[in-house]
Design a protein around this motif. Structure first.
Motif, PDB file in Angstrom:
ATOM      1  N   HIS A  45      34.275  23.372  43.355  1.00  0.00           N
ATOM      2  CA  HIS A  45      33.552  24.528  43.422  1.00  0.00           C
ATOM      3  C   HIS A  45      31.971  24.278  44.025  1.00  0.00           C
ATOM      4  O   HIS A  45      31.621  23.494  43.306  1.00  0.00           O
ATOM      5  N   GLU A  46      31.544  25.103  44.932  1.00  0.00           N
ATOM      6  CA  GLU A  46      30.325  25.241  45.308  1.00  0.00           C
ATOM      7  C   GLU A  46      29.671  26.484  44.896  1.00  0.00           C
ATOM      8  O   GLU A  46      29.919  27.676  45.440  1.00  0.00           O
ATOM      9  N   GLY A  58      32.665  41.863  33.151  1.00  0.00           N
ATOM     10  CA  GLY A  58      33.006  41.153  34.282  1.00  0.00           C
ATOM     11  C   GLY A  58      34.589  40.946  34.371  1.00  0.00           C
ATOM     12  O   GLY A  58      35.088  40.709  33.291  1.00  0.00           O
ATOM     13  N   ARG A  59      35.016  41.055  35.699  1.00  0.00           N
ATOM     14  CA  ARG A  59      36.260  40.726  35.814  1.00  0.00           C
ATOM     15  C   ARG A  59      36.640  39.186  36.188  1.00  0.00           C
ATOM     16  O   ARG A  59      35.954  38.558  36.884  1.00  0.00           O
ATOM     17  N   THR A  60      37.588  38.791  35.711  1.00  0.00           N
ATOM     18  CA  THR A  60      37.838  37.292  35.876  1.00  0.00           C
ATOM     19  C   THR A  60      38.323  37.001  37.117  1.00  0.00           C
ATOM     20  O   THR A  60      38.147  36.029  37.671  1.00  0.00           O
ATOM     21  N   THR A  61      38.568  38.055  38.023  1.00  0.00           N
ATOM     22  CA  THR A  61      38.866  37.798  39.479  1.00  0.00           C
ATOM     23  C   THR A  61      37.922  37.948  40.455  1.00  0.00           C
ATOM     24  O   THR A  61      37.951  37.635  41.520  1.00  0.00           O
ATOM     25  N   ILE A  87      29.283  27.798  50.492  1.00  0.00           N
ATOM     26  CA  ILE A  87      29.684  28.207  49.076  1.00  0.00           C
ATOM     27  C   ILE A  87      31.193  28.887  49.272  1.00  0.00           C
ATOM     28  O   ILE A  87      31.407  29.712  50.075  1.00  0.00           O
ATOM     29  N   GLY A  88      32.001  28.201  48.422  1.00  0.00           N
ATOM     30  CA  GLY A  88      33.308  28.726  48.558  1.00  0.00           C
ATOM     31  C   GLY A  88      33.785  29.941  47.514  1.00  0.00           C
ATOM     32  O   GLY A  88      32.863  30.573  47.024  1.00  0.00           O
ATOM     33  N   ALA A  89      35.053  30.635  47.684  1.00  0.00           N
ATOM     34  CA  ALA A  89      35.251  31.712  46.694  1.00  0.00           C
ATOM     35  C   ALA A  89      35.820  31.306  45.437  1.00  0.00           C
ATOM     36  O   ALA A  89      36.850  31.330  45.148  1.00  0.00           O
TER      37      ALA A  89
END
Length: 314
Positions: free
Chosen positions: A294-295, A69-72, A37-39
């Motif tokens: 994305h994973e 939640g924060r988008t980052t 799983i990636g970031a």
């Protein structure tokens, strides 16, 4: 059939600590990935969500989009559910979900405070304190292609579907509800049995108005509360209308206007009619995220958030 449709099939279906067997029988899909799983960021997930369920498709009165939640923030696991109840939020936290996507809004109407003294304030506090983002996909997911109403139509085995009410500026396939055809005509009681079978078990069961031996083929439906759409149902000359939360007066007037004929009515649980979409939504979101590189692990909550616990019948 009447007694069956009004009897909860699982005495533990309201237990928030264990998945309902009947919910699992509808679909217990868990979309998982063996790959590393990636970031992925919340902002990147929002881009995928917007591709599937654009906010522009939401009704004017609705409140959709990111709630907390924060988008980052990083997102490794997503949980989909119908309602942002405390039980569902606790389920998301227990599963270590970074994002909870619910169909129904937590804050549909304006509030002046989110103190932890009330259940909505408590929900906001638990989400923020645990770093769990909350996203609402409500009428935008109802109106979207492949959304709630298409999932319901697929579950009922309908084909050649069109919106019951088209969106003003959208594609021809986008809009509220669906109207489609069964492969073969069937008796109302048999179609009602199909509806009962494909939806998760709830205390209220399935209510039917009409001649049980009447023949139906053209089906109108609307996930969630749809008793404001009777004019469209009649305009499409549907044989039967499946929706939730049918109130006495609109239902009575619709049957009086039909003079005993079409459209027949099938009233189902609001929760059940929309829960069917979760697995389809999870798969669609997984596919879009994978296409974007994305994973992310995606699961479907098995919490039954239907508010009714039992029913008494004659």
């Amino acid at each position: 059939m009447q007694s069956k449709a009004n009897t909860p099939q699982d005495p533990e279906q309201k237990n928030p600590t264990s998945p309902s067997a009947n919910l699992s029988s509808v679909s217990d899909d868990v979309v998982e990935n063996d790959a590393t799983i990636g970031a992925t960021t919340l902002g990147e997930v929002l881009e995928a969500v917007e591709e599937l369920w654009p906010q522009s498709l939401a009704e004017d009165w609705d409140a959709v989009g990111l709630v907390t939640g924060r988008t980052t923030a990083k997102v490794k696991k997503i949980l989909l559910a119908v309602d942002p109840t405390i039980a569902v939020i606790n389920d998301a936290i227990a599963r270590d979900a970074d994002l909870l996507i619910t169909h129904h809004p937590l804050l549909l109407r304006g509030v002046t405070q989110v103190a932890g003294t009330g259940f909505k304030g408590e929900a906001i506090h638990r989400l923020i304190e645990t770093g769990t983002a909350l996203l609402t996909a409500h009428t935008n997911a109802d109106n979207a292609i492949g959304g709630v109403n298409d999932a319901l139509a697929d579950a009922f085995g309908l084909k050649d579907c069109v919106p019951l009410v088209e969106t003003k500026d959208g594609l021809p396939e986008e809009g509220l509800g669906r109207v489609g055809f069964l492969e073969k005509p069937m008796k109302l009681e048999d179609f009602a049995e199909r509806v009962f079978t494909v939806l998760p078990a709830v205390a209220g069961g399935v209510r039917v108005a009409g001649d049980r031996l009447g023949i139906v083929r053209k089906i109108a439906l609307c996930g969630g509360a749809g008793d404001s759409l009777f004019d469209a149902v009649r305009a499409h000359k549907a044989d039967v209308y499946v929706t939730a939360d049918l109130r006495h007066h609109p239902a009575s007037e619709a049957r009086e206007a039909a003079n005993g004929g079409h459209p027949f009515l099938i009233d189902v649980s609001h929760f059940a009619s929309e829960w069917v979409w979760l697995s389809a939504g999870a798969r669609a979101l997984q596919n879009v995220l994978q296409d974007l590189g994305h994973e992310v692990e995606i699961e479907v909550s098995q919490i039954n958030s239907d508010p009714w616990d039992f029913v008494l019948t004659p």
